[in-house]
Design a protein around this motif. Sequence first.
Motif, PDB file in Angstrom:
ATOM      1  N   LEU A   1      58.628  48.358  69.427  1.00  0.00           N
ATOM      2  CA  LEU A   1      58.853  48.397  67.798  1.00  0.00           C
ATOM      3  C   LEU A   1      60.085  47.276  67.509  1.00  0.00           C
ATOM      4  CD1 LEU A   1      59.587  52.298  67.829  1.00  0.00           C
ATOM      5  CD2 LEU A   1      57.740  50.960  67.059  1.00  0.00           C
ATOM      6  N   PHE A   2      60.707  46.656  68.496  1.00  0.00           N
ATOM      7  CA  PHE A   2      61.236  45.340  68.115  1.00  0.00           C
ATOM      8  C   PHE A   2      60.200  44.192  67.743  1.00  0.00           C
ATOM      9  CE2 PHE A   2      63.035  41.165  69.186  1.00  0.00           C
ATOM     10  CZ  PHE A   2      64.165  41.213  68.124  1.00  0.00           C
ATOM     11  N   VAL A   3      59.158  44.034  68.760  1.00  0.00           N
ATOM     12  CA  VAL A   3      58.385  43.054  68.501  1.00  0.00           C
ATOM     13  C   VAL A   3      57.710  43.171  67.294  1.00  0.00           C
ATOM     14  CG1 VAL A   3      56.135  42.248  69.714  1.00  0.00           C
ATOM     15  CG2 VAL A   3      58.131  42.798  71.249  1.00  0.00           C
TER      16      VAL A   3
ATOM     17  N   PRO B   1      73.808  40.536  71.523  1.00  0.00           N
ATOM     18  CA  PRO B   1      73.476  39.702  70.262  1.00  0.00           C
ATOM     19  C   PRO B   1      71.800  39.685  70.270  1.00  0.00           C
ATOM     20  CG  PRO B   1      74.501  37.854  71.910  1.00  0.00           C
ATOM     21  CD  PRO B   1      74.779  39.463  72.254  1.00  0.00           C
ATOM     22  N   CYS B   2      71.349  40.139  69.272  1.00  0.00           N
ATOM     23  CA  CYS B   2      69.711  40.082  69.103  1.00  0.00           C
ATOM     24  C   CYS B   2      69.405  38.506  69.597  1.00  0.00           C
ATOM     25  CB  CYS B   2      69.328  40.415  67.712  1.00  0.00           C
ATOM     26  SG  CYS B   2      67.677  39.979  67.544  1.00  0.00           S
ATOM     27  N   ARG B   3      68.307  38.585  70.474  1.00  0.00           N
ATOM     28  CA  ARG B   3      67.705  37.203  70.750  1.00  0.00           C
ATOM     29  C   ARG B   3      67.120  36.324  69.584  1.00  0.00           C
ATOM     30  NH1 ARG B   3      68.393  37.470  76.240  1.00  0.00           N
ATOM     31  NH2 ARG B   3      67.789  39.453  77.225  1.00  0.00           N
ATOM     32  N   ARG B   4      66.666  37.187  68.475  1.00  0.00           N
ATOM     33  CA  ARG B   4      66.021  36.603  67.274  1.00  0.00           C
ATOM     34  C   ARG B   4      66.946  36.294  66.347  1.00  0.00           C
ATOM     35  NH1 ARG B   4      61.737  40.368  65.557  1.00  0.00           N
ATOM     36  NH2 ARG B   4      60.127  39.458  67.065  1.00  0.00           N
ATOM     37  N   CYS B   5      67.848  37.166  65.992  1.00  0.00           N
ATOM     38  CA  CYS B   5      68.701  37.055  64.730  1.00  0.00           C
ATOM     39  C   CYS B   5      70.172  36.861  65.064  1.00  0.00           C
ATOM     40  CB  CYS B   5      68.525  37.894  63.642  1.00  0.00           C
ATOM     41  SG  CYS B   5      69.306  39.306  64.081  1.00  0.00           S
ATOM     42  N   GLY B   6      70.656  37.243  66.025  1.00  0.00           N
ATOM     43  CA  GLY B   6      72.214  37.239  66.496  1.00  0.00           C
ATOM     44  C   GLY B   6      73.073  38.444  66.248  1.00  0.00           C
TER      45      GLY B   6
ATOM     46  N   SER C   1      67.638  49.197  69.371  1.00  0.00           N
ATOM     47  CA  SER C   1      66.981  48.169  68.272  1.00  0.00           C
ATOM     48  C   SER C   1      67.860  47.342  67.574  1.00  0.00           C
ATOM     49  CB  SER C   1      66.347  49.261  67.158  1.00  0.00           C
ATOM     50  OG  SER C   1      67.574  50.029  66.493  1.00  0.00           O
ATOM     51  N   CYS C   2      67.343  46.298  66.799  1.00  0.00           N
ATOM     52  CA  CYS C   2      68.206  45.508  65.870  1.00  0.00           C
ATOM     53  C   CYS C   2      68.211  46.034  64.444  1.00  0.00           C
ATOM     54  CB  CYS C   2      67.674  43.989  66.202  1.00  0.00           C
ATOM     55  SG  CYS C   2      68.606  42.841  64.810  1.00  0.00           S
ATOM     56  N   PRO C   3      69.237  46.232  64.212  1.00  0.00           N
ATOM     57  CA  PRO C   3      69.168  46.673  62.421  1.00  0.00           C
ATOM     58  C   PRO C   3      68.970  45.665  61.696  1.00  0.00           C
ATOM     59  CG  PRO C   3      71.395  46.989  63.654  1.00  0.00           C
ATOM     60  CD  PRO C   3      70.699  46.283  64.496  1.00  0.00           C
ATOM     61  N   THR C   4      69.036  44.395  61.864  1.00  0.00           N
ATOM     62  CA  THR C   4      68.626  43.334  61.060  1.00  0.00           C
ATOM     63  C   THR C   4      67.253  43.214  61.022  1.00  0.00           C
ATOM     64  OG1 THR C   4      70.745  42.368  61.133  1.00  0.00           O
ATOM     65  CG2 THR C   4      68.881  40.781  60.253  1.00  0.00           C
ATOM     66  N   CYS C   5      66.448  43.022  62.313  1.00  0.00           N
ATOM     67  CA  CYS C   5      65.246  42.775  62.438  1.00  0.00           C
ATOM     68  C   CYS C   5      64.378  43.904  62.079  1.00  0.00           C
ATOM     69  CB  CYS C   5      65.001  42.224  63.962  1.00  0.00           C
ATOM     70  SG  CYS C   5      65.529  40.825  64.233  1.00  0.00           S
ATOM     71  N   GLN C   6      64.955  45.191  62.132  1.00  0.00           N
ATOM     72  CA  GLN C   6      64.187  46.218  62.066  1.00  0.00           C
ATOM     73  C   GLN C   6      64.379  47.267  61.073  1.00  0.00           C
ATOM     74  OE1 GLN C   6      64.724  46.558  66.684  1.00  0.00           O
ATOM     75  NE2 GLN C   6      62.587  47.917  66.106  1.00  0.00           N
TER      76      GLN C   6
HETATM   77 ZN   LIG Z   1      67.749  40.863  65.117  1.00  0.00          ZN
END
Ligand SMILES: [Zn+2]
Length: 283
Positions: free
Chosen positions: A173-175, A233-238, A257-262
């Motif tokens: 779901l993150f991907v 930290p999220c590996r994509r957005c921090g 999950s990452c709140p920003t990416c998802q």
């Molecule tokens: Zn993220």
Amino acid sequence: MPEGDTLRRTAQRLHQALAGDPLERVDLRWGSLDGAALVGSRTLEVVSHGKRLLHRVEGGWTIHSHLRMEGQWRVEGLDSPQGRRALANPQTRAVLDGTRWRAVGLRLGELDLVRTRDEATLVGHLGPDVLGDPLDLDEVVHRLEGDPRPIAEALLDQRVVSGIGTFWASEILFVRRVHPWRPARDVGADELSQIISRVARLMQRAVVTGVQGSTGETRRGHESYVHARSGRPCRRCGDTIRVAMAGRAGQERTIFSCPTCQGGLAPTDDGRRQAPLGPRGRR
Ligand SMILES: [Zn+2]
């Protein structure tokens, strides 16, 4: 908890060790199960279906096992010290000797002996195997399309699709940047199809490499984007990875999950600080 990729590797290992050989010992330490009728019969094949193992023996018998949380199958040399110790281990639930190798089932969650023709009584309620060859993608998408539950919860339901556990549910779901609490029926058939086909590919790769990971990194602690990384930290957005529960009361499972990416927090998440998970180190 072991997921479909781990079970597939276990099945392959047991198959290599035992297939074609007659069973010289069938010791099933489970209720009233008695494996005596199988002694002398050859192992035909050992396969996995989702999180279950089916050990098919000549004469029309199947030994079915489910590892649940802590179960494990090991392969030991027949006359090795480990092989001998396994016989006396109180956690041993099954011992299957071929002519070269001893398979030892430890802390199994379920163990059954059924006629092969009756396997459906044990696995017939399960959804298509995410590692099926071929994968019945249309059927899985069809099941998800009508499901009002959060997508994370639906993916974890083995009756919908079998083999996905909390690691793969969080990671895929993150991907795909999908909010884990969005109802499955609102995700859309195209995205559902992408989710399932992508997680199947990632899990197939894990079967080959033996590394349960989605990032392509094999270094310990770098295998996941979000799983077990809350507070980090999220590996994509921090942004900071969050953990929350999915599923009905009493059957909740952890989803990361990452709140920003998802697309935001879980409905149950008040946003309070979550400490990074314990001793597995800095990730
Ligand atoms: Zn993220």
